[in-house]
Design a protein around this motif. Structure first.
Motif, mmCIF file in Angstrom:
data_model
loop_
_atom_site.group_PDB
_atom_site.id
_atom_site.type_symbol
_atom_site.label_atom_id
_atom_site.label_comp_id
_atom_site.label_asym_id
_atom_site.label_seq_id
_atom_site.Cartn_x
_atom_site.Cartn_y
_atom_site.Cartn_z
ATOM 1 N N THR A 67 14.735 0.962 -17.009
ATOM 2 C CA THR A 67 16.042 1.524 -16.645
ATOM 3 C C THR A 67 16.631 1.005 -15.334
ATOM 4 O O THR A 67 17.847 0.844 -15.264
ATOM 5 C CB THR A 67 15.975 3.064 -16.662
ATOM 6 O OG1 THR A 67 14.825 3.464 -15.916
ATOM 7 C CG2 THR A 67 15.859 3.566 -18.078
ATOM 8 N N PRO A 68 15.854 0.741 -14.264
ATOM 9 C CA PRO A 68 16.530 0.269 -13.035
ATOM 10 C C PRO A 68 17.220 -1.079 -13.291
ATOM 11 O O PRO A 68 16.638 -1.970 -13.912
ATOM 12 C CB PRO A 68 15.368 0.107 -12.039
ATOM 13 C CG PRO A 68 14.258 0.903 -12.593
ATOM 14 C CD PRO A 68 14.405 0.882 -14.070
ATOM 15 N N PRO A 69 18.460 -1.223 -12.825
ATOM 16 C CA PRO A 69 19.208 -2.456 -13.157
ATOM 17 C C PRO A 69 18.550 -3.728 -12.616
ATOM 18 O O PRO A 69 18.699 -4.795 -13.196
ATOM 19 C CB PRO A 69 20.581 -2.221 -12.518
ATOM 20 C CG PRO A 69 20.453 -1.045 -11.615
ATOM 21 C CD PRO A 69 19.282 -0.243 -12.073
ATOM 22 N N GLN A 70 17.788 -3.617 -11.497
ATOM 23 C CA GLN A 70 17.227 -4.862 -10.937
ATOM 24 C C GLN A 70 16.200 -5.503 -11.870
ATOM 25 O O GLN A 70 15.857 -6.670 -11.713
ATOM 26 C CB GLN A 70 16.601 -4.627 -9.547
ATOM 27 C CG GLN A 70 15.344 -3.756 -9.540
ATOM 28 C CD GLN A 70 15.679 -2.296 -9.261
ATOM 29 O OE1 GLN A 70 16.733 -1.828 -9.695
ATOM 30 N NE2 GLN A 70 14.809 -1.588 -8.556
ATOM 31 N N TYR A 71 15.716 -4.749 -12.862
ATOM 32 C CA TYR A 71 14.730 -5.345 -13.792
ATOM 33 C C TYR A 71 15.379 -5.791 -15.109
ATOM 34 O O TYR A 71 14.679 -6.090 -16.068
ATOM 35 C CB TYR A 71 13.622 -4.335 -14.123
ATOM 36 C CG TYR A 71 12.804 -3.915 -12.925
ATOM 37 C CD1 TYR A 71 12.073 -4.866 -12.200
ATOM 38 C CD2 TYR A 71 12.763 -2.585 -12.513
ATOM 39 C CE1 TYR A 71 11.329 -4.477 -11.087
ATOM 40 C CE2 TYR A 71 12.017 -2.200 -11.401
ATOM 41 C CZ TYR A 71 11.309 -3.157 -10.690
ATOM 42 O OH TYR A 71 10.565 -2.801 -9.605
ATOM 43 N N SER A 72 16.735 -5.797 -15.170
ATOM 44 C CA SER A 72 17.350 -5.977 -16.504
ATOM 45 C C SER A 72 16.966 -7.321 -17.140
ATOM 46 O O SER A 72 16.819 -7.412 -18.350
ATOM 47 C CB SER A 72 18.863 -5.820 -16.431
ATOM 48 O OG SER A 72 19.375 -6.823 -15.585
ATOM 49 N N ASN A 73 16.765 -8.354 -16.308
ATOM 50 C CA ASN A 73 16.431 -9.650 -16.912
ATOM 51 C C ASN A 73 15.010 -9.685 -17.479
ATOM 52 O O ASN A 73 14.626 -10.627 -18.175
ATOM 53 C CB ASN A 73 16.614 -10.778 -15.878
ATOM 54 C CG ASN A 73 17.157 -12.035 -16.525
ATOM 55 O OD1 ASN A 73 17.675 -11.993 -17.640
ATOM 56 N ND2 ASN A 73 17.016 -13.163 -15.861
ATOM 57 N N ALA A 74 14.231 -8.642 -17.171
ATOM 58 C CA ALA A 74 12.858 -8.597 -17.697
ATOM 59 C C ALA A 74 12.781 -7.760 -18.979
ATOM 60 O O ALA A 74 11.703 -7.595 -19.548
ATOM 61 C CB ALA A 74 11.919 -8.003 -16.653
ATOM 62 N N THR A 75 13.931 -7.250 -19.426
ATOM 63 C CA THR A 75 13.906 -6.327 -20.585
ATOM 64 C C THR A 75 13.195 -6.941 -21.786
ATOM 65 O O THR A 75 12.360 -6.300 -22.421
ATOM 66 C CB THR A 75 15.346 -5.956 -20.995
ATOM 67 O OG1 THR A 75 16.035 -5.524 -19.836
ATOM 68 C CG2 THR A 75 15.341 -4.853 -22.024
ATOM 69 N N THR A 76 13.544 -8.198 -22.093
ATOM 70 C CA THR A 76 12.991 -8.795 -23.324
ATOM 71 C C THR A 76 11.457 -8.831 -23.306
ATOM 72 O O THR A 76 10.819 -8.275 -24.199
ATOM 73 C CB THR A 76 13.604 -10.189 -23.537
ATOM 74 O OG1 THR A 76 15.013 -10.028 -23.585
ATOM 75 C CG2 THR A 76 13.126 -10.824 -24.831
ATOM 76 N N PRO A 77 10.831 -9.451 -22.275
ATOM 77 C CA PRO A 77 9.357 -9.443 -22.292
ATOM 78 C C PRO A 77 8.767 -8.034 -22.214
ATOM 79 O O PRO A 77 7.751 -7.751 -22.847
ATOM 80 C CB PRO A 77 8.966 -10.281 -21.069
ATOM 81 C CG PRO A 77 10.190 -10.430 -20.248
ATOM 82 C CD PRO A 77 11.362 -10.270 -21.153
ATOM 83 N N LEU A 78 9.421 -7.135 -21.448
ATOM 84 C CA LEU A 78 8.899 -5.762 -21.355
ATOM 85 C C LEU A 78 8.890 -5.091 -22.725
ATOM 86 O O LEU A 78 7.889 -4.499 -23.136
ATOM 87 C CB LEU A 78 9.780 -4.933 -20.405
ATOM 88 C CG LEU A 78 9.500 -5.091 -18.912
ATOM 89 C CD1 LEU A 78 10.607 -4.442 -18.106
ATOM 90 C CD2 LEU A 78 8.152 -4.482 -18.537
ATOM 91 N N CYS A 79 10.044 -5.195 -23.423
ATOM 92 C CA CYS A 79 10.107 -4.563 -24.749
ATOM 93 C C CYS A 79 9.044 -5.142 -25.667
ATOM 94 O O CYS A 79 8.371 -4.412 -26.397
ATOM 95 C CB CYS A 79 11.482 -4.766 -25.368
ATOM 96 S SG CYS A 79 12.761 -3.776 -24.577
ATOM 97 N N LYS A 80 8.901 -6.472 -25.619
ATOM 98 C CA LYS A 80 7.921 -7.095 -26.528
ATOM 99 C C LYS A 80 6.520 -6.544 -26.250
ATOM 100 O O LYS A 80 5.756 -6.260 -27.169
ATOM 101 C CB LYS A 80 7.967 -8.618 -26.379
ATOM 102 C CG LYS A 80 9.208 -9.227 -27.041
ATOM 103 C CD LYS A 80 9.233 -10.729 -26.903
ATOM 104 C CE LYS A 80 10.474 -11.301 -27.606
ATOM 105 N NZ LYS A 80 10.675 -12.714 -27.297
ATOM 106 N N SER A 81 6.163 -6.435 -24.947
ATOM 107 C CA SER A 81 4.829 -5.912 -24.625
ATOM 108 C C SER A 81 4.690 -4.466 -25.074
ATOM 109 O O SER A 81 3.684 -4.080 -25.661
ATOM 110 C CB SER A 81 4.576 -6.007 -23.121
ATOM 111 O OG SER A 81 4.289 -7.337 -22.797
ATOM 112 N N LEU A 82 5.717 -3.665 -24.799
ATOM 113 C CA LEU A 82 5.659 -2.250 -25.182
ATOM 114 C C LEU A 82 5.572 -2.087 -26.704
ATOM 115 O O LEU A 82 4.918 -1.188 -27.216
ATOM 116 C CB LEU A 82 6.890 -1.502 -24.636
ATOM 117 C CG LEU A 82 6.802 -1.197 -23.129
ATOM 118 C CD1 LEU A 82 8.172 -0.923 -22.547
ATOM 119 C CD2 LEU A 82 5.865 -0.010 -22.871
#
Length: 1627
Positions: A493-508
């Motif tokens: 949710t914090p905007p500073q991590y938005s570019n990491a969304t794709t790898p984060l979602c994949k791991s989750l």
């Protein structure tokens, strides 16, 4: 074989061993080796003798011979006699030490011999070498080098000698003063130590198992002292490194106490080398060996050196590693090995050192420390177990480093830590955060001018590395699952991590799926316990907004949706079933889309629908209210991403629709209106859409809230407002008002239809109309949009209930005032676009506009849009306005034009009649012929659209006539040829639609399809090509369709409109008008009888003002159509036009071909004239030089040109076909008389007129063939480029031959008439015409069709007569023709046998034959004829012909060589069974065999053919089979293998002829062709290689040897190579 021959050959090879060509040198060496393997003793002896006899031989030559000795000794060591070995050893030893100077190549080659022999004869070698290794005398450099290499190559043989050698060597060390001697001793000691260690490590295999380490330790120690104390300090770096390497190897052999004593001095000394040398790998390797030896013996003093060691090693590890330079990689790895060794003994000190070093912020130092740390974590796990928490604490400092290079190393360390259980410990989550932070890195900012750093780590590279690391930790480190799940959710949710969304979602997704499938309780997340996690509502909203922009942030849409589906039960238990059904189809859409193809609005609607369904399914008002509140609070995180924020507003709107708590709704609306950033257009629109959606369920509340907000302090320019708007003191009141106005529009659009109508006047228009007089652009745009939305809302409701919208005209007037206020010369705002869309929405509402109101509306809008500059025009920048970027400008233009179209349609919809159409069209009409492309394009496109709309909405109630058809067609049809492609395409659409409208008025039904009219649409493709002829054809086709469908009473209007079109602003359209006119007159002119005089007068006037060439031509044709009676006059005029014809004259000629009767008369007249008139005259080139050239006579040339143009007209086919034989013969003879002829010079310009005389005749002939539909003939001639050939003197005969060939193959039945008409020309006085006809006839004889047509006798008699023609070329063609009979009509050959043989024999003896062309024709002709002659006719002549041919076999001329060989093959069938003939074949066999490698491929093919057909005559079954299997013209031949096999068969079958053969072959050693000389050498080589002992007596070995020795000095390197190869067979 005689020994002397072998010696001679070996000698020649030894002489050639230094050939300048490396390939020859290589072959010489191979042959020497081959001979050496067969007779090792003999060849080695010769090599020795050679070296002894030539003491002054250049070094490179000596080296080759020594290398040869080494190779022979190496591979035949078992077979060489002991005495020979001894002499070789002494030779090599002598060569090696003869020069006191060091000459590396030479002495190395000698040393290599000793090493090679030493593998078997170690004792003999040692005896020899030790004799040169005497105590007290400094030995030769290479003696020591050889000992060192021997100890490498023969460990078990050498180690027993080493004690003694070391004993002798020790005193020598102190005598060595030269660096190179010190180097070689050090190198030897290094090799010796390594060999001893290898021996000791493999004692079980060693010959003497009693050898022990201490056997050598005292000598090694003594040597160690000298090397260490004296040599290590040398200035020469190469020596220092070798000494260091030796010391490292020697450490393991030293006594422990001695080594312990040396360590305090040794280690500092080695470390000090780092500073003195650039190459560090050897030093690190040596240091590693010293540390290994010290650690193994448990040294106690090592600890005293630790600080210095760690410091130096750390520097090495920190040095940059260059992956393109292997030593730097090896050095890095050796240094890391040193750390591992020390870690086993001093773990605490080491870890403290590394961690302290981490605190140093220097980039290189940090990278080094991190490399060590990673290595220690991975390699020494047991010692590190207790240090984990310490390491975890210390890694934080480098994590804060800004350098990407350091970060890369940190990530590698974290990855290692993860695999060894660090991340589960306290503080491990920081490391996870570090990785996620760097998954979110933005792209690098590229600076162009920076020098390239090979180690640079870009943000992209670092980010990719973190993506992979996160993926790896998720999938391979099982115990991390509970560290990562659900904690990773925090980062979504914090905007500073938005570019990491794709790898984060994949791991989750991976973690969640795993836990869900294994039914782990930890899958269910307790959001009350996990304090740091976002709430389920925030998570859901965040993932939904991600999904709305699926290709942003590295494509986070699909992963966000997939994660949402997995989290369903954690978000709310009710969502699971719904999402399992709804989310997969959405994912499928994304899979099939790209950022370009996805329809954004459609996609957003789907997501909002999903949200709406989800909230309905959750069915929990408290949860929904919380969602609304959290989503509103979450708005501020999107302040830098307004598109996303706008979508979030819509989500909030949908959420409020499902929210039943009125207070919550009110509170959220208040919050939205107060916190919105009204300055931004995207956000204003977002707020309005959100509030509009809310109004769908809460109309009253929403209107009340908007009213309250409108009256609030927000609109008073007083200080209190600023507190309310949360420090937004920069917000202008106008912007807030704009938001409010838009909200009203969206409320009207979204509110329930049954509730909205009675609120529009009082609640909505009342609130916005007070702003109508604003000057503010933002407010204007908002007002226009809002009015449009209201109009849309009303028309939706009106469908269900009637309504008179009294304020319609007032609103339209307000809108038009906005447009009039816009600058006329530029398009910077959306005002025009939005006003026209809004007016279009208002048009359908009652009451209707008056005629004047309608006129004003259209005038303002059409002129305001059409007059805009083109889209690509960049306007001047004014102070207050920003210039739009091209993309924005393009979109604005597109929207504005589309809006105008919508408005025109809505006006037309109110009055869909011909008059209504005219009232709209009159505003567009004047723009159709504008001089500006973009204005015409806009006008025609608009017309096309309104006509299409008119047709779609047409209902014919009574039989009205479509009275404007003629005028509309007259205006629009010339535009089909407009220079601007878009205008052309749109114009065709207009005409298509107009004709369909006419059909509907004529009473045809809706679904009626008219073939003629439908044929217009394919014309659009043709119009894409701006080629004039295509445009003409298209206009003409178009007109035919128009004239077919045009009522008679409209014709006059159309014709006179088209006369205006002849002087259009665009030349192309003038042309189109003329073409349309012509076609129309052709089709419908009959009905205009009384108008013809007037038409001609108008044309006459127009012609004077038309400058366009093509329009003039077309007008000429108009005249032709109206008057085609005065033919004779026209012809006379045209023939006298100057040459070359201009395009007008050409067009006129061409037009004459349209009428078959006229064309036929013209053709006859031209042929008559061409027969009787002289084709050219000979003119003197100049008074001074003399000499003549042929110049064409004018009338025949002009007629040929005219005939060519006439035939170009497709309608001339009928007359051309009926007179084809006459025309064909006439043009062929004309062509013959035109080759090499130039056109008359124009006396005024002194320039030769640009008519290609022969080209004109050839073109005419080519067009004639096309007219006669001889497509196959044409196709063949075009493929063979025959037309170009016929035109030029040097290729004319080839061209005519190709013409005759094509005619014979594809037009046989036409030949008798042609031949009959060509015969008279054979007696013509013009030589050129005789050549053409003879060439034509000569080729006809090549085809059987002439026999079938009974032309053979005529043609043969003509050829016989031409044999004695005075012209050499005619004679050659006649001989060729006679030969061709064998191909064309073989059954007739014997009938003419006598004449043929006589003609060919005399041809082979022709004296007046400059290029030997007649000889060549005679030989190839005879070749062909022989295939079909009866034996009785040739029998007696065989040997006679054979003798005649033989001299030609070696002719310099390739073609003659080829023809003679071919002929010889064809003679073979007449000689079978004749002993004389067999001898003749053997006589030439060698020549044929060697010409198989002839440089000319045709000669090679001929040889293969001749040998194949002669094979049965040779007298050997094996050879016959071989020739027939291997010698196929198109297959490649492995010449070496072929000759090798052949010599075997010759030896078997013709032993008696070997003498004859080898003498024949040797004669070719002097051939002119190097390929043949090389072939001869190969032949001899294989002959010798395959010859059994008993047959050697047949050969003259002396001559062979002499010949090969000569070839070994040939200028051609291939010949030298083959000679050397042949010599390899002397054994």
């Amino acid at each position: 074989m005689d020994e002397t021959d072998v010696e001679q050959v070996s000698l020649a090879l030894l002489d050639a061993a230094n050939d300048k060509d490396p390939e020859v040198q290589e072959q010489v060496r191979k042959s020497m080796l081959t001979l050496g393997k067969q007779k090792p003793d003999r060849v080695l002896a010769m090599c020795q003798d050679y070296l002894l006899k030539h003491p002054k031989l250049v070094v490179s030559h000596r080296v080759v011979i020594l290398q040869t000795i080494e190779l022979i000794a190496g591979c035949r060591i078992e077979e060489i006699s002991s005495p020979r070995i001894k002499s070789i050893i002494s030779l090599a030893s002598d060569e090696m030490t003869r020069s006191k100077e060091v000459i590396p190549d030479w002495q190395q080659a000698a040393s290599n011999i000793l090493v090679a022999v030493g593998n078997k004869y170690i004792n003999d070698i040692m005896e020899e070498i030790l004799s040169k290794f005497q105590p007290g005398v400094l030995p030769h450099f290479f003696v020591v080098q050889t000992l060192a290499n021997l100890s490498d190559s023969n460990v078990y043989g050498m180690v027993p000698f080493l004690n003694a050698i070391l004993g002798t060597m020790l005193p020598m060390l102190s005598m060595a003063k030269q660096d190179n001697m010190k180097w070689v001793f050090s190198s030897a000691l290094c090799h010796f130590s390594d060999s001893i260690l290898e021996y000791l490590a493999n004692l079980d295999k060693a010959p003497d198992p009693t050898v022990r380490k201490d056997t050598f330790s005292s000598e090694i120690c003594a040597a160690f002292d000298i090397l260490f104390n004296n040599w290590l300090q040398s200035r020469e770096s190469k020596l220092r490194l070798t000494v260091a390497e030796a010391l490292g190897s020697m450490c393991h052999l030293m006594a422990s106490d001695k080594l312990e004593e040396q360590i305090p001095r040794l280690i500092p000394a080695i470390l000090s080398l780092y500073k003195k040398n650039n190459e560090h790998y050897i030093i690190s390797k040596s240091l590693c060996q010293v540390l290994d030896a010290s650690v193994n013996m448990g040294s106690r003093v090592l600890e005293t050196q630790l600080d210095a060691l760690l410091f130096a090693l750390h520097q090495q590890v920190s040095a940059p590693v260059d992956y393109s330079n292997p030593p730097t990689i090896k050095n890095h790895n050796e240094a890391l090995r040193c750390f591992s060794l020390l870690a086993n003994s001093f773990p605490d000190r080491l870890v403290m050192f590394v961690l302290q070093k981490l605190e140093n912020s220097n980039e290189r130092s940090r990278m080094g420390s991190l490399a060590v740390l990673r290595h220690l974590i991975n390699s020494t796990t047991s010692t590190m177990e207790t240090k984990k928490l310490l390491i975890l604490a210390s890694i934080r400092q480098p994590m804060a480093d800004h350098s990407n290079k350091v970060k890369k190393r940190v990530i590698q360390v974290i990855s290692a830590m993860a695999h060894h259980g660090y991340l589960e410990l306290e503080g491990g989550e920081l490391l996870v955060r570090f990785i996620v932070q760097h998954c979110a890195l933005p792209d690098s900012y590229q600076r162009e001018d920076r020098p390239i750093d090979p180690e640079e780590v870009t943000n992209e590279a670092l980010r990719t590395m973190c993506d992979s690391t996160l993926h790896l930790l998720t999938t391979t480190v099982g115990r991390l699952a509970d560290v990562l799940w659900p904690k990773l959710l925090y980062y979504l949710t914090p905007p500073q991590y938005s570019n990491a969304t794709t790898p984060l979602c994949k791991s989750l997704i991976v973690l969640g799926n795993k836990k869900k499938n294994n039914q782990e309780p930890s899958f269910n997340i307790d959001f009350t316990q996990e304090v740091n996690l976002p709430s389920p509502q925030t998570l859901m909203i965040r993932l939904l907004v991600n999904a709305a922009f699926p290709f942003s942030s590295r494509g986070h849409g699909a992963p966000s949706l997939s994660l949402l589906q997995i989290l369903s039960i954690n978000i709310h238990p009710n969502t699971e079933i719904l999402w399992e059904k709804e989310i997969p189809p959405l994912l499928s859409i994304l899979e099939e889309s790209t950022a370009q193809t996805l329809d954004k609005n459609h996609w957003n609607e789907k997501l909002l629908k999903l949200l709406s369904k989800t909230l309905a399914t959750i069915d929990d008002d408290k949860w929904v209210c919380q969602l609304a509140a959290e989503a509103t609070r979450y708005l501020s995180t999107y302040n830098n991403a307004l598109e996303e924020k706008s979508f979030l507003y819509r989500c909030i709107g949908v959420t409020l629709q499902q929210c039943f708590n009125k207070e919550v709704v009110k509170k959220q609306l208040q919050e939205i209106l107060l916190t919105a950033r009204h300055n931004d257009a995207v956000e204003r629109e977002g707020v309005a859409m959100g509030i509009g959606l809310c109004a769908n369920s809460h109309l009253e509340g929403t209107l009340a809230k908007l009213d309250e907000f409108g009256k609030s302090d927000a609109f008073k320019k007083s200080p209190s407002i600023f507190n309310l708007l949360k420090e937004r003191n920069d917000v202008e009141v106008e912007k807030v008002k704009s938001t409010l106005i838009l909200c009203y529009g969206q409320v009207a659009l979204n509110a329930p239809p049954e509730k909205i109508l009675n609120r529009i006047d009082q609640d909505i228009l009342r609130c916005i109309s007070k702003h109508f007089n604003t000057k503010d652009l933002t407010m204007k745009l908002s007002l226009i949009q809002s009015v449009g939305l209201i109009a849309k809302a009303i028309s939706e409701c009106v469908k269900k209930q009637g309504y008179i919208f009294s304020r319609k005209q007032e609103l339209i007037t307000v809108m038009l005032d906005f447009v009039k206020a816009e600058p006329a010369d530029s398009l910077r705002t959306q005002v025009r676009h939005l006003v026209m869309t809004t007016c279009a929405n208002l048009m359908p509402l009652d009451p209707a506009l008056s005629e004047n109101e309608s006129f004003d509306l259209l005038k303002v809008c059409v002129n305001g849009v059409f007059s805009l500059p083109p889209e690509t025009h960049t306007p001047e920048k004014t102070k207050e306005e920003e210039i739009l970027d091209p993309k924005q400008r393009k979109a604005l233009y597109k929207d504005t034009l589309a809006a105008l179209q919508e408005l025109l349609n809505s006006v037309l919809a109110r009055d869909p009649t011909p008059d209504g159409l005219q009232s709209v069209f009159k505003h567009i009409e004047s723009w159709l012929s504008s001089g500006q492309d973009h204005e015409r394009e806009r006008a025609v496109t608009a017309t096309a659209h309104i006509l299409a709309y008119y047709l779609d909405n047409l209902t014919v109630k009574n039989m009205v006539s479509f009275h404007n058809l003629g005028a509309l067609l007259g205006r629009l049809s010339p535009r089909c040829s407009d220079p601007h492609p878009a205008v052309r395409a749109a114009a065709v659409d207009c005409i298509y639609t107009l004709l369909y409208i006419q059909l509907r008025y004529e009473g045809f039904s809706l679904d009626y399809k008219d073939e003629a009219v439908d044929s217009l649409l394919p014309l659009k493709d043709r119009l894409e090509n701006p080629d004039h002829s295509v445009l003409y054809k298209t206009c003409s086709d178009l007109t035919k369709v128009m004239s077919k469908r045009l009522p008679q009473q409209q014709l006059t209007t159309l014709v006179f409109m088209l006369f205006e079109g002849l002087v259009d602003s665009q030349a192309n359209c003038c042309r189109a008008s003329s073409v349309i006119l012509n076609t129309l007159l052709k089709n419908r002119g009959g009905g205009l009888q009384e108008l013809v005089p007037e038409i001609l007068e108008v044309l006459h006037v127009r012609l004077q003002s038309i400058t366009e060439e093509q329009v003039r031509v077309a007008v000429g044709q108009t005249v032709l159509i109206l008057a085609s009676q005065h033919l004779q006059t026209v012809i006379n005029t045209l023939v006298n036009q100057p040459l070359p014809y201009d395009s007008w004259t050409s067009e006129m000629w061409m037009a004459l071909g349209s009428d078959p009767i006229v064309a036929s008369q013209i053709i006859e007249m031209v042929m008559e004239k061409l027969v009787v008139m002289a084709p050219y005259v000979d003119k003197k080139e100049s008074m001074i030089r003399g000499g003549t050239s042929k110049v064409a006579t004018n009338q025949p040339l002009a007629m040929t040109c005219g005939l060519k143009e006439l035939l170009l007209n497709g309608q001339s086919q009928e007359p051309a076909v009926s007179q084809f034989p006459q025309l064909f013969s006439c043009l062929t003879v004309r062509l013959g008389a035109s080759v090499g002829v130039s056109a008359m010079r124009d006396s005024n310009t002194k320039q030769s007129a640009s008519v290609h005389v022969a080209g004109v005749a050839a073109d005419a002939l080519r067009i004639l063939l096309a007219r006669a539909q001889l497509d196959e003939v044409m196709k063949r001639l075009d493929e063979d480029n025959a037309w170009d050939a016929m035109r030029e003197p040097n290729t004319h005969i080839t061209g005519v031959t190709l013409l005759a060939r094509a005619m014979a193959k594809h037009a046989g039945p036409r030949l008798p008439a042609i031949v009959e008409r060509l015969c008279p020309s054979l007696n013509n006085i013009y030589e050129c015409q005789r050549i053409t006809v003879t060439a034509f006839f000569s080729e006809l004889l090549n085809h059987h069709v002439v026999t079938e047509l009974m032309l053979i006798d005529v043609l043969m008699n003509n050829m016989m007569e031409r044999i004695s023609d005075p012209c050499c070329t005619v004679r050659m063609l006649a001989v060729r023709g006679l030969g061709n009979i064998a191909v064309g009509s073989p059954e007739k050959v014997n009938k003419y046998a006598k004449e043929l043989l006589a003609a060919m024999s005399s041809g082979m003896e022709e004296k007046d034959d400059p290029g030997k062309l007649i000889t060549l024709e005679a030989m190839s002709g005879l070749s062909k004829v022989l295939l079909h002659l009866d034996k009785k006719n040739v029998h007696l002549l065989v040997v006679y012909i054979f003798m005649k041919i033989k001299p030609f076999l070696e002719s310099e001329n390739d073609e003659i060589r080829c023809a003679s060989i071919h002929l010889m093959g064809n003679l073979s069938k007449f000689g079978s069974g004749e002993p004389v003939f067999k001898d003749q074949i053997h006589n030439v066999l060698v020549s044929l065999l060697l010409h198989l490698v002839d440089p000319n491929p045709h000669v090679v093919k001929a040889c293969k053919y001749a040998m194949r057909v002669c094979a049965p005559v040779v007298g050997s079954e094996q050879i016959t089979t071989m020739f027939q299997n291997h010698l196929h013209e198109d297959k490649s031949l492995h010449y070496g293998e072929f000759i090798n096999d052949l010599t075997k068969y010759l030896i078997q079958d013709f032993p008696g002829m070997l003498n004859f053969y080898h003498i024949s072959v040797i004669q070719f050693f002097k051939s002119n062709w190097p390929e043949v000389r090389a072939g001869a050498a190969m032949f001899i080589g294989f002959l010798l290689g395959n010859l059994p002992e008993e047959h050697f007596s047949h050969l003259n070995m002396g001559t062979i040897t002499k010949g090969l020795v000569m070839l070994l000095q040939d200028p051609d390197s291939v010949v030298r190579m083959k000679a050397a190869e042949a010599m390899g067979h002397f054994h």
